[in-house]
Scaffold this active site. Sequence first.
Site, short mmCIF file in Angstrom:
data_model
loop_
_atom_site.label_atom_id
_atom_site.label_comp_id
_atom_site.label_asym_id
_atom_site.label_seq_id
_atom_site.Cartn_x
_atom_site.Cartn_y
_atom_site.Cartn_z
N CYS A 173 1.08 -1.66 -0.34
CA CYS A 173 -0.53 -0.23 0.00
C CYS A 173 0.51 0.83 0.03
O CYS A 173 1.84 1.68 0.79
CB CYS A 173 -1.12 -0.27 1.18
SG CYS A 173 -2.28 1.29 0.81
N GLY A 174 0.94 2.09 -0.95
CA GLY A 174 2.20 3.15 -1.44
C GLY A 174 1.17 3.95 -0.86
O GLY A 174 2.57 4.76 0.02
N ASN A 175 0.26 4.24 -0.34
CA ASN A 175 -0.50 5.53 1.09
C ASN A 175 0.14 5.83 2.17
O ASN A 175 -0.06 5.68 2.72
CB ASN A 175 -1.69 6.01 0.84
CG ASN A 175 -1.84 6.72 -0.93
OD1 ASN A 175 -1.37 7.32 -1.37
ND2 ASN A 175 -2.68 6.09 -1.62
N ASN A 203 0.78 -5.28 -5.28
CA ASN A 203 -0.84 -5.54 -5.83
C ASN A 203 -1.23 -5.43 -7.21
O ASN A 203 -0.48 -4.90 -8.49
CB ASN A 203 -1.38 -4.98 -5.04
CG ASN A 203 -1.53 -4.16 -3.63
OD1 ASN A 203 -1.56 -5.68 -3.31
ND2 ASN A 203 -2.10 -2.79 -3.01
N HIS A 207 -2.87 -5.13 -10.57
CA HIS A 207 -3.89 -3.53 -11.19
C HIS A 207 -5.03 -4.05 -12.45
O HIS A 207 -3.75 -4.67 -13.40
CB HIS A 207 -3.18 -2.91 -11.38
CG HIS A 207 -2.96 -2.08 -9.61
ND1 HIS A 207 -3.67 -1.20 -9.04
CD2 HIS A 207 -1.98 -2.71 -8.26
CE1 HIS A 207 -3.51 -0.63 -7.88
NE2 HIS A 207 -2.47 -1.94 -7.56
N ASN A 230 -7.26 -5.07 -8.38
CA ASN A 230 -7.73 -3.32 -8.40
C ASN A 230 -8.01 -2.79 -9.65
O ASN A 230 -7.63 -3.13 -10.73
CB ASN A 230 -6.41 -2.67 -7.24
CG ASN A 230 -6.13 -3.57 -6.61
OD1 ASN A 230 -6.62 -3.18 -5.34
ND2 ASN A 230 -5.08 -3.88 -6.16
N GLU A 275 -10.71 -0.39 -5.50
CA GLU A 275 -9.44 -1.09 -4.37
C GLU A 275 -10.24 -2.50 -4.05
O GLU A 275 -10.99 -2.77 -3.50
CB GLU A 275 -8.68 -0.48 -3.08
CG GLU A 275 -8.08 0.70 -3.76
CD GLU A 275 -7.11 1.51 -2.60
OE1 GLU A 275 -6.24 0.36 -2.18
OE2 GLU A 275 -7.46 2.55 -2.28
N ARG A 276 -9.43 -3.63 -4.38
CA ARG A 276 -10.31 -4.61 -4.17
C ARG A 276 -10.25 -4.73 -2.46
O ARG A 276 -8.89 -4.78 -2.23
CB ARG A 276 -9.08 -5.64 -4.70
CG ARG A 276 -8.00 -6.03 -4.02
CD ARG A 276 -6.56 -7.36 -4.73
NE ARG A 276 -5.54 -7.14 -3.75
CZ ARG A 276 -5.20 -8.23 -4.13
NH1 ARG A 276 -5.21 -9.33 -4.46
NH2 ARG A 276 -4.22 -7.72 -4.01
N CYS A 294 -4.77 5.71 -4.89
CA CYS A 294 -4.46 4.96 -4.55
C CYS A 294 -3.05 4.53 -4.92
O CYS A 294 -2.72 5.01 -5.53
CB CYS A 294 -5.08 3.31 -4.64
SG CYS A 294 -3.92 1.66 -5.24
N GLY A 327 -1.85 2.19 -7.28
CA GLY A 327 -2.59 2.47 -8.72
C GLY A 327 -2.03 3.49 -9.06
O GLY A 327 -2.50 3.63 -10.52
#
Length: 269
Positions: free
Chosen positions: A74-76, A149, A151, A182, A200-201, A209, A212
Amino acid sequence: MRVPFIKMHGLGNDFVVLDARRDTLPAMTGALAARIADRRTGIGCDQLILLEPSDSADFRMRIVNADGSEVGACGNATRAVVLLHGAPARIETDGGLLAAEPRDGGATVDMGRPRFGWDEIPLAYAMDTLSMPVGWDGLKTPAAVNVGNPHAVFFVPDCDAVALESLGPRIENDPLFPERVNVNVATVESRSRIRLRVWERGAGLTRACGTGACATAVAAMRRGLADRAVEVVLPGGPLDIRWGEDGRIAMTGPAREAYRGTFEWDDFA
């Protein structure tokens, strides 16, 4: 057992962070995480983030979606936790090792190298991942990218006009994606600017995201639609994405701490 938490967000993609690097917590389950993440009866978040000790990095980060499913990256959240850490850090995740460095009001994260093989996404069967010969109600020929993840990226004339609330869950759960996916809908406005919305899944529509944005930027670059450095504008705000000649993705953007509190573990167990 009274447990402290930190509420953080990256461009409105929000997290409940539990720090177990020094003080051990009881086992985290998907059901428990989902109850904490519930916005009506819990604390409320898109993802629950659990920080733990690591033998191979400065610390380990586990990421659990609002529905209780655990994901690799998760980048954020990475920007948020390195801001909380207060120094450059190497972070162990199920999606690989990430390196991050705090900056004024945010952080830069080395998201590693994207993967494009059909079995690396993964897909149910072999196909071209740059322009997949599939479609759902007008959304056609996505690119597939794994950035920790999986995408699927659709390039459309106007991403705001796509009914992502209904199409997102259909595509996320299509049998083509054995680990779900995603769903990104993107509009390329120039070679240096892309607008993006993401389903987002396990979390649904979110305001931002990070993986994303990275996947979308790389897909646009591979298709010749964008330069190697772009601004990706999500509903929550912009992220700067660079895909270096070494193949690694650098993501830069803000993160914030919203507030701190405590909860009774047994209330959600």
